[in-house]
Design a protein around this motif. Structure first.
Motif, PDB file in Angstrom:
ATOM      1  N   VAL A   6       0.849  -1.190   0.000  1.00 41.71           N
ATOM      2  CA  VAL A   6       0.000   0.000   0.000  1.00 41.71           C
ATOM      3  C   VAL A   6       0.888   1.244   0.000  1.00 41.71           C
ATOM      4  CG1 VAL A   6      -1.707   1.311   1.321  1.00 41.71           C
ATOM      5  CG2 VAL A   6      -1.859  -1.176   1.234  1.00 41.71           C
ATOM      6  N   ILE A   7       0.446   2.285  -0.714  1.00 39.15           N
ATOM      7  CA  ILE A   7       1.120   3.587  -0.698  1.00 39.15           C
ATOM      8  C   ILE A   7       0.216   4.584   0.019  1.00 39.15           C
ATOM      9  CG2 ILE A   7       2.013   5.504  -2.068  1.00 39.15           C
ATOM     10  CD1 ILE A   7       2.653   3.519  -4.286  1.00 39.15           C
ATOM     11  N   LEU A   8       0.761   5.281   0.999  1.00 39.48           N
ATOM     12  CA  LEU A   8       0.030   6.326   1.709  1.00 39.48           C
ATOM     13  C   LEU A   8       0.515   7.696   1.248  1.00 39.48           C
ATOM     14  CD1 LEU A   8       0.062   4.866   5.353  1.00 39.48           C
ATOM     15  CD2 LEU A   8      -1.625   4.523   3.536  1.00 39.48           C
ATOM     16  N   GLY A   9      -0.394   8.670   1.242  1.00 41.93           N
ATOM     17  CA  GLY A   9      -0.041  10.021   0.850  1.00 41.93           C
ATOM     18  C   GLY A   9      -0.191  10.299  -0.630  1.00 41.93           C
ATOM     19  N   LEU A  10      -1.051   9.538  -1.301  1.00 40.60           N
ATOM     20  CA  LEU A  10      -1.274   9.761  -2.724  1.00 40.60           C
ATOM     21  C   LEU A  10      -2.043  11.066  -2.947  1.00 40.60           C
ATOM     22  CD1 LEU A  10      -2.286   6.124  -3.662  1.00 40.60           C
ATOM     23  CD2 LEU A  10      -0.228   7.308  -4.464  1.00 40.60           C
ATOM     24  N   PRO A  11      -1.728  11.815  -4.005  1.00 42.33           N
ATOM     25  CA  PRO A  11      -2.466  13.052  -4.295  1.00 42.33           C
ATOM     26  C   PRO A  11      -3.960  12.778  -4.451  1.00 42.33           C
ATOM     27  CG  PRO A  11      -0.489  12.935  -5.641  1.00 42.33           C
ATOM     28  CD  PRO A  11      -0.622  11.608  -4.956  1.00 42.33           C
ATOM     29  N   GLY A  12      -4.765  13.615  -3.822  1.00 38.78           N
ATOM     30  CA  GLY A  12      -6.208  13.456  -3.923  1.00 38.78           C
ATOM     31  C   GLY A  12      -6.807  12.520  -2.900  1.00 38.78           C
ATOM     32  N   GLU A  13      -5.973  11.822  -2.129  1.00 38.49           N
ATOM     33  CA  GLU A  13      -6.502  10.920  -1.103  1.00 38.49           C
ATOM     34  C   GLU A  13      -6.588  11.646   0.236  1.00 38.49           C
ATOM     35  OE1 GLU A  13      -5.423   6.942  -0.581  1.00 38.49           O
ATOM     36  OE2 GLU A  13      -5.930   6.419  -2.655  1.00 38.49           O
ATOM     37  N   THR A  14      -7.744  11.563   0.848  1.00 36.80           N
ATOM     38  CA  THR A  14      -7.975  12.137   2.168  1.00 36.80           C
ATOM     39  C   THR A  14      -7.640  11.096   3.231  1.00 36.80           C
ATOM     40  OG1 THR A  14     -10.253  11.341   2.279  1.00 36.80           O
ATOM     41  CG2 THR A  14      -9.876  13.484   1.205  1.00 36.80           C
ATOM     42  N   PRO A  15      -7.540  11.498   4.491  1.00 36.72           N
ATOM     43  CA  PRO A  15      -7.383  10.497   5.550  1.00 36.72           C
ATOM     44  C   PRO A  15      -8.478   9.447   5.516  1.00 36.72           C
ATOM     45  CG  PRO A  15      -6.882  12.668   6.415  1.00 36.72           C
ATOM     46  CD  PRO A  15      -7.388  12.883   5.015  1.00 36.72           C
ATOM     47  N   ASP A  16      -9.698   9.838   5.203  1.00 38.85           N
ATOM     48  CA  ASP A  16     -10.784   8.857   5.112  1.00 38.85           C
ATOM     49  C   ASP A  16     -10.528   7.842   4.000  1.00 38.85           C
ATOM     50  OD1 ASP A  16     -12.176   9.940   7.218  1.00 38.85           O
ATOM     51  OD2 ASP A  16     -13.581  11.069   5.970  1.00 38.85           O
ATOM     52  N   ASP A  17      -9.969   8.284   2.876  1.00 40.79           N
ATOM     53  CA  ASP A  17      -9.655   7.358   1.786  1.00 40.79           C
ATOM     54  C   ASP A  17      -8.618   6.329   2.226  1.00 40.79           C
ATOM     55  OD1 ASP A  17     -11.352   8.595  -0.097  1.00 40.79           O
ATOM     56  OD2 ASP A  17      -9.795  10.037  -0.650  1.00 40.79           O
ATOM     57  N   MET A  18      -7.558   6.800   2.874  1.00 40.85           N
ATOM     58  CA  MET A  18      -6.508   5.876   3.327  1.00 40.85           C
ATOM     59  C   MET A  18      -7.047   4.923   4.388  1.00 40.85           C
ATOM     60  SD  MET A  18      -3.089   8.288   3.338  1.00 40.85           S
ATOM     61  CE  MET A  18      -3.840   9.881   3.719  1.00 40.85           C
ATOM     62  N   ASN A  19      -7.860   5.442   5.292  1.00 41.84           N
ATOM     63  CA  ASN A  19      -8.429   4.584   6.328  1.00 41.84           C
ATOM     64  C   ASN A  19      -9.389   3.556   5.738  1.00 41.84           C
ATOM     65  OD1 ASN A  19      -6.982   5.993   8.243  1.00 41.84           O
ATOM     66  ND2 ASN A  19      -8.706   7.306   8.844  1.00 41.84           N
ATOM     67  N   ARG A  20     -10.073   3.920   4.683  1.00 34.48           N
ATOM     68  CA  ARG A  20     -10.967   2.960   4.025  1.00 34.48           C
ATOM     69  C   ARG A  20     -10.171   1.805   3.417  1.00 34.48           C
ATOM     70  NH1 ARG A  20     -16.121   2.519   2.803  1.00 34.48           N
ATOM     71  NH2 ARG A  20     -16.808   1.382   0.956  1.00 34.48           N
ATOM     72  N   THR A  21      -9.019   2.118   2.853  1.00 32.37           N
ATOM     73  CA  THR A  21      -8.156   1.036   2.363  1.00 32.37           C
ATOM     74  C   THR A  21      -7.765   0.112   3.506  1.00 32.37           C
ATOM     75  OG1 THR A  21      -7.292   2.320   0.496  1.00 32.37           O
ATOM     76  CG2 THR A  21      -5.933   0.515   1.292  1.00 32.37           C
ATOM     77  N   ALA A  22      -7.414   0.687   4.654  1.00 25.42           N
ATOM     78  CA  ALA A  22      -7.071  -0.136   5.820  1.00 25.42           C
ATOM     79  C   ALA A  22      -8.253  -1.009   6.236  1.00 25.42           C
ATOM     80  CB  ALA A  22      -6.637   0.750   6.987  1.00 25.42           C
ATOM     81  N   ASP A  23      -9.439  -0.421   6.292  1.00 27.11           N
ATOM     82  CA  ASP A  23     -10.626  -1.170   6.717  1.00 27.11           C
ATOM     83  C   ASP A  23     -10.953  -2.295   5.739  1.00 27.11           C
ATOM     84  OD1 ASP A  23     -10.820   0.588   8.836  1.00 27.11           O
ATOM     85  OD2 ASP A  23     -12.343   1.842   7.884  1.00 27.11           O
ATOM     86  N   ARG A  24     -10.769  -2.036   4.461  1.00 33.03           N
ATOM     87  CA  ARG A  24     -11.032  -3.079   3.463  1.00 33.03           C
ATOM     88  C   ARG A  24     -10.019  -4.215   3.582  1.00 33.03           C
ATOM     89  NH1 ARG A  24     -12.473   0.525  -1.981  1.00 33.03           N
ATOM     90  NH2 ARG A  24     -14.743   0.218  -1.845  1.00 33.03           N
ATOM     91  N   LEU A  25      -8.762  -3.885   3.810  1.00 34.68           N
ATOM     92  CA  LEU A  25      -7.746  -4.926   3.972  1.00 34.68           C
ATOM     93  C   LEU A  25      -7.968  -5.712   5.259  1.00 34.68           C
ATOM     94  CD1 LEU A  25      -4.615  -2.980   2.704  1.00 34.68           C
ATOM     95  CD2 LEU A  25      -5.792  -4.874   1.563  1.00 34.68           C
ATOM     96  N   ALA A  26      -8.446  -5.052   6.286  1.00 37.00           N
ATOM     97  CA  ALA A  26      -8.782  -5.763   7.524  1.00 37.00           C
ATOM     98  C   ALA A  26      -9.870  -6.799   7.258  1.00 37.00           C
ATOM     99  CB  ALA A  26      -9.235  -4.775   8.595  1.00 37.00           C
ATOM    100  N   ALA A  27     -10.848  -6.440   6.453  1.00 35.90           N
ATOM    101  CA  ALA A  27     -11.937  -7.363   6.139  1.00 35.90           C
ATOM    102  C   ALA A  27     -11.459  -8.545   5.303  1.00 35.90           C
ATOM    103  CB  ALA A  27     -13.053  -6.627   5.406  1.00 35.90           C
ATOM    104  N   LEU A  28     -10.437  -8.311   4.474  1.00 41.79           N
ATOM    105  CA  LEU A  28      -9.920  -9.383   3.613  1.00 41.79           C
ATOM    106  C   LEU A  28      -8.975 -10.322   4.353  1.00 41.79           C
ATOM    107  CD1 LEU A  28      -9.260  -7.384   0.319  1.00 41.79           C
ATOM    108  CD2 LEU A  28     -10.950  -9.204   0.658  1.00 41.79           C
ATOM    109  N   GLU A  29      -8.659 -10.018   5.599  1.00 42.93           N
ATOM    110  CA  GLU A  29      -7.850 -10.890   6.452  1.00 42.93           C
ATOM    111  C   GLU A  29      -6.495 -11.202   5.826  1.00 42.93           C
ATOM    112  OE1 GLU A  29     -10.356 -14.272   7.236  1.00 42.93           O
ATOM    113  OE2 GLU A  29     -11.458 -13.205   8.798  1.00 42.93           O
ATOM    114  N   MET A  30      -5.768 -10.139   5.493  1.00 51.67           N
ATOM    115  CA  MET A  30      -4.428 -10.305   4.947  1.00 51.67           C
ATOM    116  C   MET A  30      -3.508 -10.928   5.990  1.00 51.67           C
ATOM    117  SD  MET A  30      -5.276  -9.032   2.101  1.00 51.67           S
ATOM    118  CE  MET A  30      -3.700  -9.282   1.313  1.00 51.67           C
ATOM    119  N   ASP A  31      -2.511 -11.638   5.528  1.00 54.32           N
ATOM    120  CA  ASP A  31      -1.506 -12.192   6.436  1.00 54.32           C
ATOM    121  C   ASP A  31      -0.416 -11.174   6.742  1.00 54.32           C
ATOM    122  OD1 ASP A  31      -2.283 -15.127   6.742  1.00 54.32           O
ATOM    123  OD2 ASP A  31      -2.284 -14.895   4.564  1.00 54.32           O
ATOM    124  N   SER A  32      -0.119 -10.306   5.774  1.00 50.55           N
ATOM    125  CA  SER A  32       0.920  -9.302   5.992  1.00 50.55           C
ATOM    126  C   SER A  32       0.624  -8.070   5.146  1.00 50.55           C
ATOM    127  CB  SER A  32       2.307  -9.860   5.636  1.00 50.55           C
ATOM    128  OG  SER A  32       2.395 -10.150   4.249  1.00 50.55           O
TER     129      SER A  32
END
Length: 318
Positions: free
Chosen positions: A196-222
């Protein structure tokens, strides 16, 4: 990696579940990754998906082997292992197929490449970096077969779950493609990581946190976190030099990373928390050339908040 492991990293004083701790528990001692360049291409460069590659990508800057002239993967591996043995006395290694797209080929050829390093004394695992759109079922079947013979981690570049950001990066795939690849890999019991890349142009904190929440739901190993940085001879370099792209300061990145990690379940291993790039290629931000600047800033931010990885998990199933 299980919940018992996550309890142990917390008891050991870590603020997130570091890869070094996880591998030491897995193999009974220190383990190091040795980066290998097998000379693979990328569908986003050869015209299959697109041309020019991702907006930030210069393959040479990511690969010492391409800068110095490619040698065989076994020669690269032997040299890398010798350096770690001399430097730290390490005797366990993961062969890490890192630059380019390391599942971009026929399964028969991929098997030949992977097996060429599996029997090298000291190799205890494989890590394979790739894109979500180069994981057909035949390739996943091969990886599943190999995973029954050796520890194996499939590292899939996502960068963001926001499709507008993926288009801006010229990734050539959408978030749904990533989800499909993860689900098919999970059905084969593969160990799966995401980049994952954080700090992309046009991404708000909510956008980055949504990526985190989606990855949490997908149960990544790393997970592997990167800050956005600019290297020479890339489309991103042109945008940055024209003043069209703003990059996060080290402290801004630390806040984004801590927000992100607080939402990642405590049993997910964190491969890394930021990027590092040689000043030979780096244009900005300057702090990306430091090995510990971002890591130290992230630790300070966690301590300021009195939190750690996994304290605000909010999985989003979509």
């Amino acid at each position: 990696m299980n919940l018992e492991s996550s309890c142990q990293w917390q008891e050991s004083g870590y603020l997130w579940y570091p890869l070094s701790f996880a591998l030491k528990r897995e193999f009974g001692g220190p383990v190091r990754k040795v980066s290998l360049d097998a000379g693979f291409s990328c569908p986003n460069r050869d015209g299959t998906v697109g041309t020019g590659g991702c907006i930030y990508c210069d393959a040479t800057s990511f690969s010492p082997s391409r800068r110095c002239g490619l040698s065989s993967v076994t020669e690269q591996l032997t040299l890398g292992m010798a350096l770690w043995r001399k430097r730290q006395g390490i005797d366990r290694f993961i062969a890490y197929f890192q630059p380019a797209t390391n599942t971009y080929g026929r399964p028969e050829y991929l098997e030949q490449v992977y097996r060429s390093v599996m029997d090298v004394p000291g190799v205890v695992g494989l890590a394979i970096g790739t894109r979500p759109d180069t994981l057909p079922d035949g390739t996943l079947d091969l990886l599943s077969e190999l995973s029954r013979e050796i520890w194996l981690s499939l590292e899939i570049g996502l960068q963001s779950s926001k499709d507008a950001s993926l288009r801006w990066m010229n990734r050539g795939h959408d978030y749904a493609t990533f989800v499909d690849a993860v689900r098919r890999a999970r059905a084969r019991n593969l160990r799966i990581g995401a980049h994952v890349i954080l700090g992309l142009p046009g991404e708000t904190p909510d956008d980055m946190n949504r990526t985190a929440d989606r990855l949490a739901a997908l149960e990544m190993d790393s997970l592997k976190l990167h800050n956005l940085y600019v290297v020479r001879n890339t489309p991103l370099a042109d945008l940055w030099q024209r003043g069209e792209v703003q990059l996060q300061s080290c402290q801004e990145y630390a806040r984004s990373a801590v927000d992100f990690l607080e939402r990642i379940p405590e049993q997910v291993v964190i491969d890394r928390v930021s990027s590092q790039m040689s000043t030979q290629f780096l244009l900005a931000p300057e702090w990306t050339s430091s090995r510990n600047a971002a890591k130290d800033a992230i630790e300070r931010e966690f301590r300021r908040r009195k939190t750690r990885q996994g304290v605000h998990v909010r999985p989003v199933f979509d």
